[in-house]
Design a protein around this motif. Structure first.
Motif, PDB file in Angstrom:
ATOM      1  N   ARG B 205      34.930 -10.884 -41.750  1.00  8.89           N
ATOM      2  CA  ARG B 205      35.775 -12.004 -41.312  1.00  8.89           C
ATOM      3  C   ARG B 205      35.015 -13.321 -41.445  1.00  8.89           C
ATOM      4  N   GLY B 208      35.143 -15.921 -44.195  1.00 10.25           N
ATOM      5  CA  GLY B 208      36.151 -16.966 -44.237  1.00 10.25           C
ATOM      6  C   GLY B 208      37.118 -16.845 -45.386  1.00 10.25           C
ATOM      7  N   ARG B 209      37.319 -15.652 -45.861  1.00 10.12           N
ATOM      8  CA  ARG B 209      38.287 -15.508 -46.945  1.00 10.12           C
ATOM      9  C   ARG B 209      38.765 -14.070 -47.001  1.00 10.12           C
ATOM     10  N   GLN B 210      39.890 -13.931 -47.717  1.00  9.52           N
ATOM     11  CA  GLN B 210      40.400 -12.590 -47.942  1.00  9.52           C
ATOM     12  C   GLN B 210      40.411 -12.325 -49.427  1.00  9.52           C
ATOM     13  N   SER B 248      40.707 -17.894 -45.484  1.00 14.79           N
ATOM     14  CA  SER B 248      41.319 -17.160 -44.373  1.00 14.79           C
ATOM     15  C   SER B 248      42.585 -17.830 -43.858  1.00 14.79           C
ATOM     16  N   ASP B 273      39.488  -7.355 -47.033  1.00 17.58           N
ATOM     17  CA  ASP B 273      38.328  -8.202 -46.781  1.00 17.58           C
ATOM     18  C   ASP B 273      37.412  -8.112 -47.991  1.00 17.58           C
TER      19      ASP B 273
END
Lengths: 434, 307
Positions: B205, B208-210, B248, B273
């Motif tokens: 997490r 800061g991104r998926q 995110s 993730d």
């Protein structure tokens, strides 16, 4: 600090098991048992090989009126009243009529000597001894002394003395030896004692050098095979080190006791054997220097010397990264061991020399020199106690130093540390012996 | 040389923890310090409130990276020996060994000499040696290296079994997939420093991104249109799918809607993730870059414009 046991015990048990199951160990033990057995038989062997048959002398009576009892007189003064004894070997006398044939028999070897008895112009008895011997030979001296008595007896008879038995009755003579424990040692036994001393030194040297190297190689092997990393997670360096020395010490003791048992068997069997071989009564044989004090001294110094050397060998072994490096790293210990070894050969010649006495108190040398001195001379109990006490102090110091080297060395992989690195690792801040 | 420099992380009891790092990052040194076989210049290691030097040795089970057993001893002898060092009674050790040999499908090894076993099988024996005394924490250095897939599976099952018994497992590895599969928490070490640590979910997490993996049927139509969507960058343009990252805050489903709007036949759409592999490369790689720049600046060499 964590307690030494039970982990030292666990390590010791493994070391012992591995060591006594080792083939080299078994072969050496059997070899040394044979040496012990042979040593125990040494006096008997000397007697069997040393020609204890009686010296055969042909007596030729050339005098016109020889003393009537000449033969029996000589026999008695040569062999004593009891006839041929167990230790003396004795003399066998026989009368031979022809001087030339007696000489011929000496030449042929059927006789050891030909003694011609005649009278010179002044009426004195004269003797002529023909033999393959010099004037200092034991048998020549004995015969010379016997014929001197015969001459005296002959002169007394000429002067009308009749009770010759009383005249020649043995004098009351008592020997009070300076070192009572050394009395009654025949030359054979002295040689056997010297040999025994040398054998003890060789056994000690072999055990120290060999087991010491085994311990060092074993430690290096644990390091190179990386068992070490598991070991020091499970146990402390001190536990490991002490266990190693204990296990190998017990293996050494096993070997020592096997040798002692072999020697004792040899000694016990010696009586019946000498009876069978030499037709002597059993129980007359001496233990040839293998006495209880010698055995105990040797045992104590063998075990303590072994522990002292092995402890340091184990510590040094931990400094090696590869087994090939072990020999170089343990070299200082090997040199110290060799010095003691060679010094003891010199000391065997003069066990009471001041330098030998001094060296016998230095812990690295006393395992060699103390047993030697005990075999070849008398060492007082206070002296032995002092030497043992010094040994124990040094063992204690060696364990402390070796545990530090061990702790510092076991995880130093890669480089082969020099003496300086060893010292730094041992006494530096990064080292610790938990 | 400093192998570890202010490396600090926390392992929750009863978890499987992955210690990641490139070669020479300080993983082994870190483990040795935890085990109290190396002394650190500073800092402390505590487990359930106690310093490691005060903890009994049986707290830890250790599988070193460099495997080593007494090669001329028999399997049962070796294992009993190590168990005895930890005070395990012989009868219990024997029973445990037999149970574990059974579990590893090698019950007939008990009387074999170690040197007769293959490396993979020696490793199984070594694993048994590490757990016979029922340690609370199992520390393993590269436990999967050199194992074939069957044995990797057996070892993974053993890990889960140990965790179910309430044990804590810490292991280092290069195989990120294994970490994804087993670990609840990780620490990434780089040159002796912990660059990131924590629960795997939190670490992911925190990126800061998926990540979106998208595959469409329309071959040869390019992926250009994807870059038009705000915030989306293409991280991998593979034959079988395209991997995209989305900050995110934004909605990854915007990508799906955009694809459908373009009449693309979507065969795969997956929101996830970032993988640990990405995270690892990003942390360790980024630091590598910084290091080089730092060195270059320090030596006065001309630096390239970072733009």
């Amino acid at each position: 600090m964590r307690s030494l046991f039970p982990n030292a015990w666990v390590v010791a048990r493994r070391e012992y098991g591995v060591r006594v199951k080792n083939r080299t160990f078994a072969i050496l033990t059997i070899g040394l048992m044979l040496v012990g057995l042979g040593l125990a038989f040494a006096p008997l062997l000397f007697r069997v090989l040393g020609g204890d048959e009686p010296t055969r002398i042909g007596v030729v009576l050339q005098a016109t009126d020889p003393p009537a009892n000449a033969i029996s007189f000589l026999d008695q003064s040569l062999n004593g009243t009891g006839g041929t004894t167990a230790t003396g070997g004795g003399y066998a006398l026989e009368t031979i009529t022809d001087a030339a044939s007696a000489r011929q028999q000496v030449t042929d070897g059927t006789l050891d000597g030909a003694l011609a008895i005649g009278r010179n112009a002044s009426g004195e008895l004269s003797f002529d001894y023909f033999a393959d011997a010099s004037s200092t030979n034991r048998s020549v001296l004995a015969i010379q002394s016997a014929v001197s008595s015969l001459v005296v007896s002959d002169r007394l008879t000429a002067r009308g003395v009749t009770d010759l038995q009383r005249v020649f009755a043995p004098a009351s003579f008592a020997l009070e030896p300076l070192h009572p424990d050394q009395q009654d040692r025949s030359p054979e036994e002295l040689v056997s004692g010297y040999l025994l001393g040398i054998v003890l030194v060789v056994v000690t040297f072999m055990a120290i050098i060999m087991y010491g190297n085994w311990v060092a190689v074993g430690v290096a092997e644990e390091k190179s095979s990386r068992v070490m990393e598991l070991l020091i997670t499970a146990a402390t360096p001190r536990q490991l080190l002490f266990g190693k020395v204990l296990g190998n010490g017990a293996a050494g003791l096993t070997q020592y006791l096997s040798i002692v048992v072999a020697a004792v068997v040899g000694l016990v069997a010696q009586g019946p054997l000498s009876q069978a071989l030499l037709n002597e009564p059993a129980g007359t044989t001496d233990f040839a220097g293998l006495t209880a004090p010698v055995l105990i001294t040797f045992g104590v110094f063998f075990v303590t010397g072994f522990i002292l050397y092995c402890t340091l060998y184990a510590g040094l072994g931990a400094m090696a990264s590869r087994q090939e490096d072990v020999q170089q790293i343990v070299m200082p210990m090997t040199v110290v061991g060799m010095v003691g070894y060679f010094a003891s050969f010199a000391a065997a010649q003069s066990p009471d020399a001041a330098w030998a006495k001094l060296l016998s108190f230095i812990p690295f040398f006393s395992p060699y020199l103390m047993p030697l001195r005990v075999v070849n001379g008398s060492v007082g109990l206070p002296e032995l106690a002092l030497a043992v006490a010094l040994m124990l102090v040094f063992i204690w110091l060696a364990i402390i130093v070796a545990a530090r080297i061990y702790a510092a060395g076991v995880l130093l992989y890669g480089q082969r540390p020099g003496f300086r690195t060893v010292l730094a690792a041992t006494f530096g801040s990064s080292a610790r012996a938990r | 040389m400093t192998a570890l420099d202010e490396a600090s992380f926390t392992v929750e009891p009863g978890r499987i923890f992955g210690l990641l790092g490139a070669n020479g990052a300080g993983k082994t040194t870190c483990m040795r310090i935890v085990l109290d076989i190396l002394e650190s210049d500073g800092g402390s290691v505590t487990w359930e409130g106690m310093r490691n030097s005060e903890l009994p040795r049986r707290t830890w089970g250790y599988l070193p990276e460099e495997r080593g057993l007494y090669t001329r001893m028999r399997v049962m002898e070796v294992l009993r020996f190590f168990a005895a060092l930890y005070g395990v009674p012989e009868a219990r050790a024997t029973a445990e060994v037999e149970e574990w040999l059974e579990r590893f499908h090698v019950p007939d090894y008990r009387d074999r000499k170690i040197e007769e076993l293959s490396k993979g099988n020696q490793q199984k024996i070594q694993f048994i040696a590490a757990i016979l005394h029922d340690p609370d924490v199992l520390i393993m250095d590269e436990p999967f290296s050199g194992l074939d897939p069957v044995n990797v599976q057996l070892l993974k099952e053993a890990f889960l079994e140990m965790r179910d018994r309430g044990k804590t497992l810490i292991f280092s590895t290069h195989q990120m997939e294994t970490v994804e599969e087993l670990c609840e928490a990780i620490a990434i070490l780089d040159r002796g420093k912990v660059v990131v640590s924590g629960a795997v979910r939190d670490v992911k997490r925190a990126m800061g991104r998926q990540v979106v993996r998208l595959a469409t049927d329309g071959d040869g139509r390019g992926t250009e249109w994807l870059t038009q969507i705000p915030g989306v960058t293409i991280t991998q343009d593979r034959e079988d799918y395209v991997e995209l990252t989305v900050p995110s805050g934004s909605d990854p489903e915007a990508i799906l809607r955009a694809a459908l709007a373009r009449d693309e036949r979507v065969t795969r759409f997956e929101i996830g993730d970032p993988s640990l592999e990405e995270i690892f490369i990003e942390y360790v790689g980024r630091r590598d870059l910084e290091e080089e720049r730092h060195l270059a600046a320090g030596s006065g060499a001309p630096t390239e414009d970072p733009s």
